[in-house]
Motif scaffolding. Structure first.
Motif, PDB file in Angstrom:
ATOM      1  N   ASP A  94       0.775  -1.181   0.069  1.00  0.00           N
ATOM      2  CA  ASP A  94      -0.040  -0.146   0.041  1.00  0.00           C
ATOM      3  C   ASP A  94       0.727   1.234   0.226  1.00  0.00           C
ATOM      4  OD1 ASP A  94      -2.722  -1.016  -0.010  1.00  0.00           O
ATOM      5  OD2 ASP A  94      -2.699  -1.154   2.360  1.00  0.00           O
ATOM      6  N   VAL A  95       0.658   2.110  -0.817  1.00  0.00           N
ATOM      7  CA  VAL A  95       1.148   3.461  -0.998  1.00  0.00           C
ATOM      8  C   VAL A  95      -0.017   4.556  -0.686  1.00  0.00           C
ATOM      9  CG1 VAL A  95       2.557   4.901  -2.210  1.00  0.00           C
ATOM     10  CG2 VAL A  95       2.955   2.674  -2.621  1.00  0.00           C
ATOM     11  N   HIS A  96       0.405   5.485   0.269  1.00  0.00           N
ATOM     12  CA  HIS A  96      -0.625   6.463   0.802  1.00  0.00           C
ATOM     13  C   HIS A  96      -0.402   7.706   0.202  1.00  0.00           C
ATOM     14  CE1 HIS A  96      -1.703   3.411   3.447  1.00  0.00           C
ATOM     15  NE2 HIS A  96      -0.685   3.309   4.184  1.00  0.00           N
ATOM     16  N   GLY A  97      -1.524   8.415  -0.164  1.00  0.00           N
ATOM     17  CA  GLY A  97      -1.767   9.636  -0.517  1.00  0.00           C
ATOM     18  C   GLY A  97      -1.861  10.731   0.704  1.00  0.00           C
ATOM     19  N   GLY A  98      -2.488  11.817   0.259  1.00  0.00           N
ATOM     20  CA  GLY A  98      -2.666  12.870   1.306  1.00  0.00           C
ATOM     21  C   GLY A  98      -3.939  12.752   2.122  1.00  0.00           C
ATOM     22  N   THR A 101       5.882  12.637  -4.852  1.00  0.00           N
ATOM     23  CA  THR A 101       6.369  12.234  -6.152  1.00  0.00           C
ATOM     24  C   THR A 101       5.402  12.185  -7.366  1.00  0.00           C
ATOM     25  OG1 THR A 101       5.683   9.713  -5.727  1.00  0.00           O
ATOM     26  CG2 THR A 101       8.065  10.279  -5.295  1.00  0.00           C
ATOM     27  N   GLU A 102       5.497  12.508  -8.765  1.00  0.00           N
ATOM     28  CA  GLU A 102       5.026  12.249  -9.766  1.00  0.00           C
ATOM     29  C   GLU A 102       3.765  11.005  -9.675  1.00  0.00           C
ATOM     30  OE1 GLU A 102       5.040  12.165 -14.359  1.00  0.00           O
ATOM     31  OE2 GLU A 102       6.691  13.154 -13.490  1.00  0.00           O
ATOM     32  N   ALA A 103       4.199  10.056  -9.356  1.00  0.00           N
ATOM     33  CA  ALA A 103       3.473   8.682  -9.219  1.00  0.00           C
ATOM     34  C   ALA A 103       2.242   8.840  -8.257  1.00  0.00           C
ATOM     35  CB  ALA A 103       4.237   7.369  -9.351  1.00  0.00           C
ATOM     36  N   ILE A 104       2.834   9.315  -7.122  1.00  0.00           N
ATOM     37  CA  ILE A 104       1.673   9.453  -5.909  1.00  0.00           C
ATOM     38  C   ILE A 104       0.776  10.364  -6.422  1.00  0.00           C
ATOM     39  CG2 ILE A 104       1.490  10.325  -3.618  1.00  0.00           C
ATOM     40  CD1 ILE A 104       4.006   8.590  -2.994  1.00  0.00           C
ATOM     41  N   GLN A 105       1.254  11.687  -6.958  1.00  0.00           N
ATOM     42  CA  GLN A 105       0.400  12.771  -7.202  1.00  0.00           C
ATOM     43  C   GLN A 105      -0.622  12.303  -8.218  1.00  0.00           C
ATOM     44  OE1 GLN A 105       0.215  16.207  -6.020  1.00  0.00           O
ATOM     45  NE2 GLN A 105      -1.618  15.966  -6.866  1.00  0.00           N
ATOM     46  N   LYS A 106      -0.049  11.391  -9.253  1.00  0.00           N
ATOM     47  CA  LYS A 106      -0.958  11.333 -10.458  1.00  0.00           C
ATOM     48  C   LYS A 106      -1.975  10.142 -10.051  1.00  0.00           C
ATOM     49  CE  LYS A 106      -0.793   9.613 -15.333  1.00  0.00           C
ATOM     50  NZ  LYS A 106       0.252   9.206 -16.367  1.00  0.00           N
ATOM     51  N   ILE A 163      -2.686   8.568  -7.093  1.00  0.00           N
ATOM     52  CA  ILE A 163      -3.218   8.258  -5.723  1.00  0.00           C
ATOM     53  C   ILE A 163      -3.862   9.846  -5.443  1.00  0.00           C
ATOM     54  CG2 ILE A 163      -3.072   8.043  -3.130  1.00  0.00           C
ATOM     55  CD1 ILE A 163      -0.560   6.402  -3.892  1.00  0.00           C
ATOM     56  N   ILE A 164      -3.213  10.801  -5.217  1.00  0.00           N
ATOM     57  CA  ILE A 164      -3.934  12.066  -4.943  1.00  0.00           C
ATOM     58  C   ILE A 164      -4.878  12.717  -5.950  1.00  0.00           C
ATOM     59  CG2 ILE A 164      -3.271  14.401  -4.490  1.00  0.00           C
ATOM     60  CD1 ILE A 164      -0.572  13.422  -2.999  1.00  0.00           C
ATOM     61  N   ASP A 165      -4.449  12.674  -7.342  1.00  0.00           N
ATOM     62  CA  ASP A 165      -5.313  13.189  -8.330  1.00  0.00           C
ATOM     63  C   ASP A 165      -6.400  12.175  -8.489  1.00  0.00           C
ATOM     64  OD1 ASP A 165      -3.587  15.215  -8.641  1.00  0.00           O
ATOM     65  OD2 ASP A 165      -3.023  14.350 -10.513  1.00  0.00           O
ATOM     66  N   LYS A 166      -6.520  11.119  -8.101  1.00  0.00           N
ATOM     67  CA  LYS A 166      -7.776  10.120  -8.029  1.00  0.00           C
ATOM     68  C   LYS A 166      -8.449  10.311  -6.976  1.00  0.00           C
ATOM     69  CE  LYS A 166      -6.915   6.001  -9.252  1.00  0.00           C
ATOM     70  NZ  LYS A 166      -6.374   4.538  -9.285  1.00  0.00           N
ATOM     71  N   ASP A 167      -7.941  11.176  -5.766  1.00  0.00           N
ATOM     72  CA  ASP A 167      -8.821  11.281  -4.812  1.00  0.00           C
ATOM     73  C   ASP A 167      -8.970  10.107  -3.657  1.00  0.00           C
ATOM     74  OD1 ASP A 167      -9.982  13.146  -2.817  1.00  0.00           O
ATOM     75  OD2 ASP A 167     -11.902  12.703  -3.445  1.00  0.00           O
ATOM     76  N   SER A 168      -7.746   9.258  -4.024  1.00  0.00           N
ATOM     77  CA  SER A 168      -7.952   8.154  -3.150  1.00  0.00           C
ATOM     78  C   SER A 168      -7.021   8.164  -1.865  1.00  0.00           C
ATOM     79  CB  SER A 168      -6.828   6.884  -4.134  1.00  0.00           C
ATOM     80  OG  SER A 168      -7.012   5.655  -3.625  1.00  0.00           O
ATOM     81  N   TYR A 169      -7.339   7.298  -0.962  1.00  0.00           N
ATOM     82  CA  TYR A 169      -6.671   7.293   0.292  1.00  0.00           C
ATOM     83  C   TYR A 169      -5.228   6.641  -0.118  1.00  0.00           C
ATOM     84  CZ  TYR A 169     -10.508   8.899   2.989  1.00  0.00           C
ATOM     85  OH  TYR A 169     -11.681   9.598   3.327  1.00  0.00           O
ATOM     86  N   SER A 170      -5.285   5.529  -0.605  1.00  0.00           N
ATOM     87  CA  SER A 170      -3.968   4.574  -1.065  1.00  0.00           C
ATOM     88  C   SER A 170      -4.282   3.699  -1.963  1.00  0.00           C
ATOM     89  CB  SER A 170      -3.681   3.934   0.430  1.00  0.00           C
ATOM     90  OG  SER A 170      -4.674   3.030   0.632  1.00  0.00           O
ATOM     91  N   GLU A 171      -3.284   3.385  -2.718  1.00  0.00           N
ATOM     92  CA  GLU A 171      -3.396   2.453  -3.527  1.00  0.00           C
ATOM     93  C   GLU A 171      -2.344   1.049  -3.577  1.00  0.00           C
ATOM     94  OE1 GLU A 171      -5.456   2.387  -6.438  1.00  0.00           O
ATOM     95  OE2 GLU A 171      -6.160   4.232  -5.806  1.00  0.00           O
ATOM     96  N   LEU A 172      -2.748  -0.262  -3.830  1.00  0.00           N
ATOM     97  CA  LEU A 172      -1.972  -1.140  -3.813  1.00  0.00           C
ATOM     98  C   LEU A 172      -1.185  -1.506  -4.988  1.00  0.00           C
ATOM     99  CD1 LEU A 172      -1.432  -3.678  -2.064  1.00  0.00           C
ATOM    100  CD2 LEU A 172      -3.266  -4.792  -3.348  1.00  0.00           C
ATOM    101  N   ILE A 173       0.246  -1.243  -4.768  1.00  0.00           N
ATOM    102  CA  ILE A 173       1.064  -1.447  -5.916  1.00  0.00           C
ATOM    103  C   ILE A 173       2.088  -2.820  -5.821  1.00  0.00           C
ATOM    104  CG2 ILE A 173       1.115   1.169  -6.190  1.00  0.00           C
ATOM    105  CD1 ILE A 173       4.288   0.777  -5.313  1.00  0.00           C
ATOM    106  N   TYR A 196       7.569   5.347  -6.948  1.00  0.00           N
ATOM    107  CA  TYR A 196       6.615   5.970  -5.766  1.00  0.00           C
ATOM    108  C   TYR A 196       7.504   6.506  -4.935  1.00  0.00           C
ATOM    109  CZ  TYR A 196       2.364   3.996  -8.120  1.00  0.00           C
ATOM    110  OH  TYR A 196       1.192   3.786  -9.133  1.00  0.00           O
ATOM    111  N   THR A 197       8.544   6.148  -4.671  1.00  0.00           N
ATOM    112  CA  THR A 197       9.467   6.708  -3.808  1.00  0.00           C
ATOM    113  C   THR A 197      10.211   7.863  -3.982  1.00  0.00           C
ATOM    114  OG1 THR A 197      11.123   5.209  -4.357  1.00  0.00           O
ATOM    115  CG2 THR A 197       9.635   4.514  -2.558  1.00  0.00           C
ATOM    116  N   GLY A 198      10.699   8.696  -2.804  1.00  0.00           N
ATOM    117  CA  GLY A 198      11.225   9.939  -3.253  1.00  0.00           C
ATOM    118  C   GLY A 198      12.451   9.796  -2.460  1.00  0.00           C
ATOM    119  N   ASP A 199      12.857  11.109  -1.974  1.00  0.00           N
ATOM    120  CA  ASP A 199      14.150  11.229  -1.182  1.00  0.00           C
ATOM    121  C   ASP A 199      14.014  10.639   0.190  1.00  0.00           C
ATOM    122  OD1 ASP A 199      15.387  12.756  -3.370  1.00  0.00           O
ATOM    123  OD2 ASP A 199      14.556  14.736  -2.516  1.00  0.00           O
ATOM    124  N   PHE A 200      12.789  10.364   0.594  1.00  0.00           N
ATOM    125  CA  PHE A 200      12.507   9.877   2.093  1.00  0.00           C
ATOM    126  C   PHE A 200      11.595   8.861   1.591  1.00  0.00           C
ATOM    127  CE2 PHE A 200      14.447  14.022   2.899  1.00  0.00           C
ATOM    128  CZ  PHE A 200      15.049  13.793   4.198  1.00  0.00           C
TER     129      PHE A 200
END
Length: 113
Positions: free
Chosen positions: A2-6, A23-28, A30-40, A48-52
């Motif tokens: 699971d990867v979580h959005g905002g 990250t671009e993938a989380i934004q596109k 998860i967040i832009d889909k108005d989702s809580y999280s996505e299973l990847i 999906y990962t960034g600097d941290f």
């Protein structure tokens, strides 16, 4: 995995309260889909990962220390993993949110020292 959005737990703290950029993938995806999280798939985690990486930890979670995919992530290589107990990151009431903001902020600052 699971990867979580905002909209969920610490994701809300990181993106909404602290204003960190997803990250671009989380934004596109998860967040832009108005989702809580996505299973990847674990194989695309690097997209999906960034600097941290802020990850929820729990009893009996898999040990990833020997996994090639996990160890290839820049955040792992740079020791920028912030572990947060699942129970601590689950709640979004004002007290829990304030405690999470403090915890994540202090962990981020320690990671960049």
């Amino acid at each position: 995995m699971d990867v979580h959005g905002g909209k969920y737990g610490t994701g809300g703290i990181v993106y909404a309260s602290l204003g960190l950029k997803p990250t671009e993938a989380i934004q596109k995806y998860i967040i832009d889909k108005d989702s809580y999280s996505e299973l990847i798939s674990f194989e695309i985690l690097n997209q999906y990962t960034g600097d941290f990486i802020i990850r929820n930890v729990f009893d009996d979670m898999p040990d990833l220390s020997g996994d090639a995919i996990w160890n290839a992530l820049p955040a792992v290589q740079n020791n920028r993993i912030i572990d947060i107990d699942f129970g601590f990151s689950y709640y979004s009431d004002i007290y829990s949110a304030a405690a999470q903001i403090k915890y994540v902020t202090e962990a981020l600052l320690r990671a960049v020292e």
